[in-house]
Design a protein around this motif. Structure first.
Motif, short mmCIF file in Angstrom:
data_model
loop_
_atom_site.label_atom_id
_atom_site.label_comp_id
_atom_site.label_asym_id
_atom_site.label_seq_id
_atom_site.Cartn_x
_atom_site.Cartn_y
_atom_site.Cartn_z
N SER A 201 9.02 -0.04 13.32
CA SER A 201 9.45 -1.17 12.50
C SER A 201 8.38 -2.25 12.53
N GLY A 202 8.67 -3.34 11.89
CA GLY A 202 7.77 -4.47 11.91
C GLY A 202 6.82 -4.50 10.73
N GLU A 203 6.08 -5.58 10.66
CA GLU A 203 5.14 -5.83 9.57
C GLU A 203 3.92 -4.90 9.65
N GLU A 204 3.39 -4.73 10.85
CA GLU A 204 2.18 -3.92 11.06
C GLU A 204 2.60 -2.48 11.38
N ASN A 205 3.07 -1.75 10.36
CA ASN A 205 3.75 -0.49 10.60
C ASN A 205 2.94 0.78 10.37
N LEU A 206 1.65 0.66 10.02
CA LEU A 206 0.76 1.82 9.94
C LEU A 206 -0.54 1.47 10.65
N HIS A 207 -0.92 2.29 11.60
CA HIS A 207 -2.20 2.13 12.29
C HIS A 207 -3.07 3.31 11.87
N ILE A 208 -4.20 3.01 11.26
CA ILE A 208 -5.04 4.03 10.65
C ILE A 208 -6.43 3.99 11.27
N GLU A 209 -6.84 5.11 11.86
CA GLU A 209 -8.16 5.20 12.47
C GLU A 209 -9.12 5.88 11.50
N VAL A 210 -10.26 5.25 11.29
CA VAL A 210 -11.28 5.74 10.37
C VAL A 210 -12.60 5.89 11.13
N VAL A 211 -13.31 7.00 10.87
CA VAL A 211 -14.65 7.18 11.43
C VAL A 211 -15.64 7.26 10.27
N ALA A 212 -16.86 6.79 10.54
CA ALA A 212 -17.86 6.78 9.48
C ALA A 212 -19.26 6.72 10.08
N LYS B 24 -0.55 9.78 2.32
CA LYS B 24 -1.61 9.42 1.37
C LYS B 24 -2.86 8.91 2.10
N ALA B 25 -2.64 8.15 3.17
CA ALA B 25 -3.77 7.60 3.93
C ALA B 25 -4.60 8.72 4.55
N PHE C 46 -7.55 0.27 11.58
CA PHE C 46 -6.95 -0.63 10.60
C PHE C 46 -5.47 -0.76 10.90
N ILE C 47 -5.01 -1.99 11.02
CA ILE C 47 -3.58 -2.27 11.18
C ILE C 47 -3.09 -2.66 9.80
N CYS C 48 -2.20 -1.84 9.25
CA CYS C 48 -1.76 -2.02 7.86
C CYS C 48 -0.26 -2.27 7.77
N SER C 49 0.12 -2.76 6.61
CA SER C 49 1.52 -3.04 6.33
C SER C 49 1.92 -2.39 5.01
N THR C 50 3.11 -1.81 5.02
CA THR C 50 3.70 -1.25 3.80
C THR C 50 5.21 -1.37 3.92
N ASP C 51 5.91 -1.17 2.82
CA ASP C 51 7.37 -1.17 2.86
C ASP C 51 7.84 -0.06 3.79
N LEU C 52 8.81 -0.35 4.65
CA LEU C 52 9.31 0.66 5.58
C LEU C 52 9.82 1.90 4.85
N ASP D 282 -6.83 0.06 0.25
CA ASP D 282 -6.34 -1.03 -0.59
C ASP D 282 -5.80 -0.49 -1.92
N GLU D 283 -6.50 0.47 -2.52
CA GLU D 283 -6.07 1.07 -3.78
C GLU D 283 -4.73 1.80 -3.64
N LEU D 284 -4.44 2.29 -2.43
CA LEU D 284 -3.15 2.94 -2.19
C LEU D 284 -2.00 1.92 -2.20
N GLY D 285 -2.35 0.65 -2.04
CA GLY D 285 -1.33 -0.39 -1.98
C GLY D 285 -1.02 -0.82 -0.57
N LEU D 286 -1.83 -0.38 0.38
CA LEU D 286 -1.64 -0.83 1.76
C LEU D 286 -2.26 -2.21 1.92
N ARG D 287 -1.58 -3.05 2.68
CA ARG D 287 -2.14 -4.36 2.99
C ARG D 287 -2.74 -4.27 4.38
N ILE D 288 -4.05 -4.47 4.47
CA ILE D 288 -4.72 -4.42 5.77
C ILE D 288 -4.55 -5.78 6.44
N VAL D 289 -3.82 -5.78 7.54
CA VAL D 289 -3.54 -7.00 8.28
C VAL D 289 -4.73 -7.37 9.16
#
Length: 155
Positions: free
Chosen positions: A87-98, A72-73, A57-63, A112-119
Protein backbone atom coordinates in the motif's frame (compact mmCIF):
# COMPACT_ATOMS: atom_id res chain seq x y z
CA UNK A 1 19.28 -25.23 -2.17
CA UNK A 2 18.92 -21.71 -0.83
CA UNK A 3 22.65 -21.43 -0.30
CA UNK A 4 23.72 -22.91 -3.67
CA UNK A 5 20.84 -24.01 -5.93
CA UNK A 6 23.13 -24.58 -8.88
CA UNK A 7 25.54 -26.84 -7.00
CA UNK A 8 22.96 -28.63 -4.86
CA UNK A 9 22.35 -32.03 -6.40
CA UNK A 10 19.81 -34.52 -5.09
CA UNK A 11 22.74 -36.71 -3.99
CA UNK A 12 24.49 -33.89 -2.10
CA UNK A 13 21.30 -32.90 -0.30
CA UNK A 14 20.57 -36.57 0.48
CA UNK A 15 24.00 -36.99 2.09
CA UNK A 16 23.46 -33.92 4.28
CA UNK A 17 19.91 -34.83 5.33
CA UNK A 18 20.21 -38.62 5.62
CA UNK A 19 17.36 -39.07 3.11
CA UNK A 20 17.56 -40.85 -0.25
CA UNK A 21 18.26 -38.92 -3.45
CA UNK A 22 14.95 -40.15 -4.87
CA UNK A 23 13.08 -38.73 -1.88
CA UNK A 24 14.89 -35.41 -2.30
CA UNK A 25 14.09 -35.34 -6.03
CA UNK A 26 10.40 -36.09 -5.38
CA UNK A 27 10.17 -33.45 -2.62
CA UNK A 28 11.73 -30.78 -4.86
CA UNK A 29 9.33 -31.72 -7.66
CA UNK A 30 6.37 -31.39 -5.24
CA UNK A 31 7.59 -27.98 -4.06
CA UNK A 32 7.85 -26.82 -7.67
CA UNK A 33 4.37 -28.14 -8.53
CA UNK A 34 2.87 -26.38 -5.48
CA UNK A 35 4.53 -23.12 -6.49
CA UNK A 36 6.70 -22.96 -3.38
CA UNK A 37 9.86 -23.12 -5.49
CA UNK A 38 9.19 -20.76 -8.37
CA UNK A 39 12.58 -20.66 -10.05
CA UNK A 40 16.34 -20.68 -9.87
CA UNK A 41 17.86 -17.29 -10.59
CA UNK A 42 21.53 -16.35 -10.92
CA UNK A 43 23.05 -13.55 -8.86
CA UNK A 44 24.60 -11.16 -11.37
CA UNK A 45 27.33 -8.62 -10.72
CA UNK A 46 26.01 -6.01 -13.13
CA UNK A 47 29.11 -3.84 -12.83
CA UNK A 48 31.32 -6.77 -13.89
CA UNK A 49 28.88 -7.45 -16.75
CA UNK A 50 29.37 -3.91 -18.08
CA UNK A 51 26.42 -2.16 -16.45
CA UNK A 52 27.99 0.06 -13.76
CA UNK A 53 24.87 2.19 -13.27
CA UNK A 54 22.25 0.71 -10.93
CA UNK A 55 19.35 2.95 -9.99
CA UNK A 56 16.37 2.27 -7.76
CA UNK A 57 13.30 4.25 -8.84
CA UNK A 58 10.58 4.70 -6.24
CA UNK A 59 7.37 5.13 -8.21
CA UNK A 60 3.71 5.75 -7.60
CA UNK A 61 0.67 4.42 -9.42
CA UNK A 62 -2.98 3.75 -8.62
CA UNK A 63 -3.21 0.69 -6.37
CA UNK A 64 -5.81 -0.81 -8.70
CA UNK A 65 -3.24 -0.73 -11.56
CA UNK A 66 -0.15 -1.65 -9.55
CA UNK A 67 0.26 -5.23 -10.86
CA UNK A 68 -0.48 -4.19 -14.44
CA UNK A 69 2.08 -1.39 -14.22
CA UNK A 70 4.65 -3.74 -12.66
CA UNK A 71 4.33 -6.06 -15.68
CA UNK A 72 4.66 -3.14 -18.09
CA UNK A 73 7.70 -1.80 -16.21
CA UNK A 74 9.47 -5.14 -16.76
CA UNK A 75 9.42 -4.37 -20.49
CA UNK A 76 11.36 -1.11 -20.04
CA UNK A 77 14.99 -1.21 -21.16
CA UNK A 78 17.32 -2.05 -18.27
CA UNK A 79 14.67 -3.03 -15.72
CA UNK A 80 15.87 -6.05 -13.76
CA UNK A 81 13.59 -6.01 -10.73
CA UNK A 82 10.14 -4.65 -9.84
CA UNK A 83 8.72 -4.86 -6.34
CA UNK A 84 5.07 -4.16 -5.61
CA UNK A 85 4.48 -2.55 -2.22
CA UNK A 86 1.31 -3.53 -0.42
CA UNK A 87 0.00 0.00 0.00
CA UNK A 88 0.99 3.62 0.16
CA UNK A 89 2.02 6.29 -2.29
CA UNK A 90 5.43 4.80 -3.16
CA UNK A 91 4.04 1.44 -4.28
CA UNK A 92 6.43 0.31 -7.05
CA UNK A 93 10.18 -0.02 -6.57
CA UNK A 94 11.94 -0.49 -9.90
CA UNK A 95 15.60 -1.38 -10.28
CA UNK A 96 17.30 -0.39 -13.53
CA UNK A 97 20.82 -1.21 -14.73
CA UNK A 98 22.61 0.62 -17.52
CA UNK A 99 25.96 1.36 -19.09
CA UNK A 100 25.57 5.13 -18.87
CA UNK A 101 23.49 7.98 -17.54
CA UNK A 102 21.97 8.47 -21.00
CA UNK A 103 20.56 4.93 -20.81
CA UNK A 104 19.18 5.69 -17.34
CA UNK A 105 17.50 8.77 -18.80
CA UNK A 106 16.01 6.60 -21.56
CA UNK A 107 14.58 4.21 -18.94
CA UNK A 108 13.28 7.18 -16.94
CA UNK A 109 11.46 8.49 -20.02
CA UNK A 110 9.94 5.07 -20.71
CA UNK A 111 8.70 4.72 -17.11
CA UNK A 112 7.20 8.20 -17.37
CA UNK A 113 5.50 7.29 -20.69
CA UNK A 114 3.86 4.33 -18.92
CA UNK A 115 2.20 6.83 -16.59
CA UNK A 116 4.30 6.06 -13.54
CA UNK A 117 5.15 8.97 -11.32
CA UNK A 118 8.77 8.75 -10.18
CA UNK A 119 8.84 9.96 -6.59
CA UNK A 120 12.59 9.52 -6.15
CA UNK A 121 15.59 7.74 -7.57
CA UNK A 122 18.70 6.49 -5.84
CA UNK A 123 21.97 5.18 -7.22
CA UNK A 124 22.65 1.78 -5.68
CA UNK A 125 26.16 1.35 -4.33
CA UNK A 126 25.95 -2.28 -3.23
CA UNK A 127 23.31 -4.93 -2.61
CA UNK A 128 23.64 -7.68 -0.03
CA UNK A 129 21.40 -10.72 -0.36
CA UNK A 130 21.13 -13.84 1.73
CA UNK A 131 18.71 -16.73 1.79
CA UNK A 132 16.14 -16.92 4.54
CA UNK A 133 17.60 -19.76 6.60
CA UNK A 134 14.44 -20.82 8.40
CA UNK A 135 14.23 -23.95 6.25
CA UNK A 136 17.76 -25.10 7.06
CA UNK A 137 17.87 -26.53 10.58
CA UNK A 138 21.62 -26.05 11.02
CA UNK A 139 21.35 -22.31 10.43
CA UNK A 140 18.01 -21.81 12.17
CA UNK A 141 19.26 -23.41 15.38
CA UNK A 142 16.44 -25.93 15.43
CA UNK A 143 16.77 -29.40 16.87
CA UNK A 144 18.36 -31.54 14.14
CA UNK A 145 16.29 -34.56 15.26
CA UNK A 146 12.96 -32.75 14.97
CA UNK A 147 10.94 -33.68 11.86
CA UNK A 148 10.56 -30.91 9.32
CA UNK A 149 7.24 -30.43 7.57
CA UNK A 150 7.11 -28.40 4.38
CA UNK A 151 4.22 -25.96 4.40
CA UNK A 152 3.57 -26.35 8.15
CA UNK A 153 2.15 -23.21 9.73
CA UNK A 154 3.23 -24.14 13.25
CA UNK A 155 5.89 -21.87 14.75
Amino acid sequence: MQIDARGASDTNIAEETDVTGTTIHNRIEQLEEKGIITGYNPEIDYEQAGYPMQVLFICSTDLSRRSEMAEKALEVRGVVNVREMLSGEENLHIEVVAESTSEIEESTDQLDELGLRIVSSNILAEEHIQPWNHFHQEFAGEDADAPEEIGSSEE
